[in-house]
Design a protein around this motif. Structure first.
Motif, mmCIF file in Angstrom:
data_model
loop_
_atom_site.group_PDB
_atom_site.id
_atom_site.type_symbol
_atom_site.label_atom_id
_atom_site.label_comp_id
_atom_site.label_asym_id
_atom_site.label_seq_id
_atom_site.Cartn_x
_atom_site.Cartn_y
_atom_site.Cartn_z
ATOM 1 N N LEU A 120 0.812 -1.218 0.000
ATOM 2 C CA LEU A 120 0.000 0.000 0.000
ATOM 3 C C LEU A 120 0.847 1.270 0.000
ATOM 4 O O LEU A 120 0.310 2.371 -0.165
ATOM 5 C CB LEU A 120 -0.929 0.009 1.221
ATOM 6 N N GLY A 121 2.145 1.134 0.206
ATOM 7 C CA GLY A 121 3.030 2.291 0.175
ATOM 8 C C GLY A 121 2.984 3.152 1.419
ATOM 9 O O GLY A 121 3.451 4.294 1.405
ATOM 10 N N VAL A 122 2.444 2.612 2.516
ATOM 11 C CA VAL A 122 2.330 3.409 3.740
ATOM 12 C C VAL A 122 3.387 3.039 4.779
ATOM 13 O O VAL A 122 3.474 3.675 5.833
ATOM 14 C CB VAL A 122 0.919 3.280 4.356
ATOM 15 N N HIS A 123 4.170 2.002 4.492
ATOM 16 C CA HIS A 123 5.238 1.595 5.403
ATOM 17 C C HIS A 123 6.454 1.110 4.625
ATOM 18 O O HIS A 123 6.335 0.598 3.510
ATOM 19 C CB HIS A 123 4.777 0.475 6.339
ATOM 20 N N TYR A 124 7.605 1.251 5.255
ATOM 21 C CA TYR A 124 8.864 0.750 4.718
ATOM 22 C C TYR A 124 9.108 -0.672 5.229
ATOM 23 O O TYR A 124 8.515 -1.088 6.231
ATOM 24 C CB TYR A 124 10.033 1.607 5.203
ATOM 25 N N PRO A 125 10.030 -1.398 4.604
ATOM 26 C CA PRO A 125 10.413 -2.706 5.138
ATOM 27 C C PRO A 125 10.867 -2.653 6.598
ATOM 28 O O PRO A 125 10.505 -3.522 7.396
ATOM 29 C CB PRO A 125 11.553 -3.130 4.215
ATOM 30 N N LEU A 126 11.653 -1.641 6.963
ATOM 31 C CA LEU A 126 12.146 -1.560 8.340
ATOM 32 C C LEU A 126 11.010 -1.442 9.348
ATOM 33 O O LEU A 126 11.102 -1.960 10.463
ATOM 34 C CB LEU A 126 13.104 -0.374 8.497
ATOM 35 N N ASP A 127 9.930 -0.767 8.965
ATOM 36 C CA ASP A 127 8.776 -0.628 9.859
ATOM 37 C C ASP A 127 8.180 -1.995 10.175
ATOM 38 O O ASP A 127 7.785 -2.289 11.307
ATOM 39 C CB ASP A 127 7.691 0.234 9.207
ATOM 40 N N VAL A 128 8.109 -2.816 9.137
ATOM 41 C CA VAL A 128 7.529 -4.149 9.252
ATOM 42 C C VAL A 128 8.464 -5.078 10.031
ATOM 43 O O VAL A 128 8.033 -5.847 10.897
ATOM 44 C CB VAL A 128 7.242 -4.704 7.841
ATOM 45 N N MET A 129 9.745 -4.992 9.724
ATOM 46 C CA MET A 129 10.732 -5.821 10.420
ATOM 47 C C MET A 129 10.760 -5.497 11.915
ATOM 48 O O MET A 129 10.831 -6.387 12.765
ATOM 49 C CB MET A 129 12.113 -5.601 9.801
ATOM 50 N N GLY A 130 10.702 -4.215 12.239
ATOM 51 C CA GLY A 130 10.716 -3.808 13.639
ATOM 52 C C GLY A 130 9.505 -4.313 14.399
ATOM 53 O O GLY A 130 9.607 -4.750 15.551
ATOM 54 N N SER A 131 8.355 -4.280 13.748
ATOM 55 C CA SER A 131 7.136 -4.745 14.414
ATOM 56 C C SER A 131 7.149 -6.252 14.631
ATOM 57 O O SER A 131 6.585 -6.748 15.612
ATOM 58 C CB SER A 131 5.907 -4.336 13.599
#
Length: 423
Positions: free
Chosen positions: A269-280
């Motif tokens: 969706l273009g609302v998050h980066y990979p790092l955002d997902v990895m951190g979560s």
């Protein structure tokens, strides 16, 4: 039996170097698309259609039509979630304490080199740009169903997935539904702390915001506010998936991978980066392990799990073991390719800093995440699996502390697969 475990472990370890190989974006995209409606099988597609229909009905409630305003107020209703039971328990989730633990765990984010930050934006741009229409539709359904557990159904296979959907809306899973959603530790404080702008706000970006033609069907571009790091939706997806995997260990690997697929949707969706997902992913793993090691929480968990399993067996009309069995092409989350996809989502091919391999130390109690799925193994054996299947060191967010190293490098599906095949 111990000798058998040792020999098989040694044999399987010969195949582990594949875990360190990068997975091309195009290959990951193809795998992600394989678990979307109209791309798997008639049985799986029927499950996806039912999932979306029930989500839209829940969002609409008693209203004549579904509007975007209703999304803001969406939550599980009193039938779906037994919040009274949970409130009566008086359990303290210690939200602020766990939020701070999450901020500490992700502190290395502020020190990442520019090469990683640039690759972070390039990767979300590519995934967002090249996503298929089916993948975008899945991402919208994931995003706008955040307040519910419907998304977990497709990782259960067509038979158990349908039973889950039916029992969920009947209110037969009320304790599990209430406990799981209450266990999501908000990432709001971390977002404020790191204050990282979303990719579609970066000057000169080429992010395509996806219009909603799936859930609300008003063609309004999906967007999000607040900081990007870490991802709140992904934290929800992983937390829900991990806890359900602990309650239904017969589907452990598929459910954990569903958490990864949910996070991938945020990048689509273009609302998050990979790092955002990895951190979560890191934070959710840590939080679930923390709660499962708390005796008071565990008592609630066991009660909720037992209610859920009894209800699902009744809905299935057979044992949960039988109902949860893999169903070939009708069960794409059990396709071996999904392990490859999960490995991809652990790094999103972001640059690895080469150097001396750091030894991995398993935090006390972390092996609880494999306890239900591998009940015949000792804590020491589960810990050994976690270490043997861990991601190589040096990828972003793996940091310098033992906890940062462990929670970033932990590959739960690989650890489960190794233990499952070896025992």
């Amino acid at each position: 039996m111990k000798l058998q475990f040792t020999l098989l472990t040694s044999a399987l370890l010969l195949a582990l170097p594949v875990l360190a190989k990068e997975v091309p974006l195009s290959q990951a995209a193809d795998i992600a698309s394989s678990v979307t409606p109209a791309s798997a099988s008639p049985s799986f597609d029927a499950l996806e259609i039912q999932t979306l229909a029930q989500l839209r009905a829940a969002l609409k409630g008693d209203a004549a039509t579904l509007t975007r305003d209703q999304l803001e107020k969406a939550k599980q209703n009193k039938t779906q979630a037994d919040k009274a039971w949970l409130k009566a328990s008086g359990y303290d989730f210690r939200v602020k304490e766990n939020q701070q633990a999450g901020i500490d765990l992700l502190s290395v984010f502020s020190k990442l080199p520019e090469t990683v930050i640039n690759a972070n934006l390039q990767t979300v741009t590519a995934i967002n740009r090249d996503a298929s229409q089916l993948t975008r539709h899945q991402a919208l359904a994931d995003a706008e169903g955040i307040s519910y557990l419907y998304f977990l159904s497709d990782a259960l296979g067509p038979r158990l997935g349908k039973a889950f959907l039916d029992a969920y809306d009947k209110g037969d899973l009320g304790k599990a539904a209430a406990l799981i959603k209450a266990s999501e530790v908000s990432t709001g404080e971390a977002k404020k702390h790191f204050n990282n702008p979303r990719p579609f706000l970066i000057q000169g970006n080429t992010i395509h915001l996806v219009p909603d033609d799936v859930v609300v069907k008003d063609n309004q571009p999906y967007t999000a506010d607040g900081g990007s790091f870490p991802s709140g939706h992904t934290n929800t997806g992983y937390t829900d998936a991990l806890l359900m995997a602990e309650m239904i260990p017969e589907r452990f690997d598929a459910l954990v991978t569903r958490g990864a697929r949910y996070g991938y949707s945020r990048i689509v969706l273009g609302v998050h980066y990979p790092l955002d997902v990895m951190g979560s992913r890191m934070v959710a793993q840590r939080n679930v392990a923390h709660y499962l090691n708390d005796a008071s929480y565990r008592a609630l968990f066991n009660e909720a799990r037992d209610q859920l399993r009894t209800a699902l067996e009744k809905e299935c009309g057979t044992s949960l073991t039988e109902c949860a069995k893999t169903d070939g092409k009708n069960d794409p989350y059990r396709d071996p390719a999904m392990q490859t996809f999960y490995r991809f989502t652990m790094t999103y091919d972001l640059p690895q800093q080469k150097g001396e391999q750091q030894s991995l130390k398993v935090p006390e109690g972390a092996d609880v995440l494999l306890e239900a799925a591998l009940p015949n193994l000792s804590a020491a054996q589960r810990q050994a699996l976690m270490v043997k299947t861990a991601l190589p060191a040096g990828y972003p967010l793996s940091g310098t502390t033992p906890d940062q190293q462990f929670w970033q490098r932990l590959n739960l599906p690989a650890a489960y697969a190794l233990g499952h095949h070896a025992h």
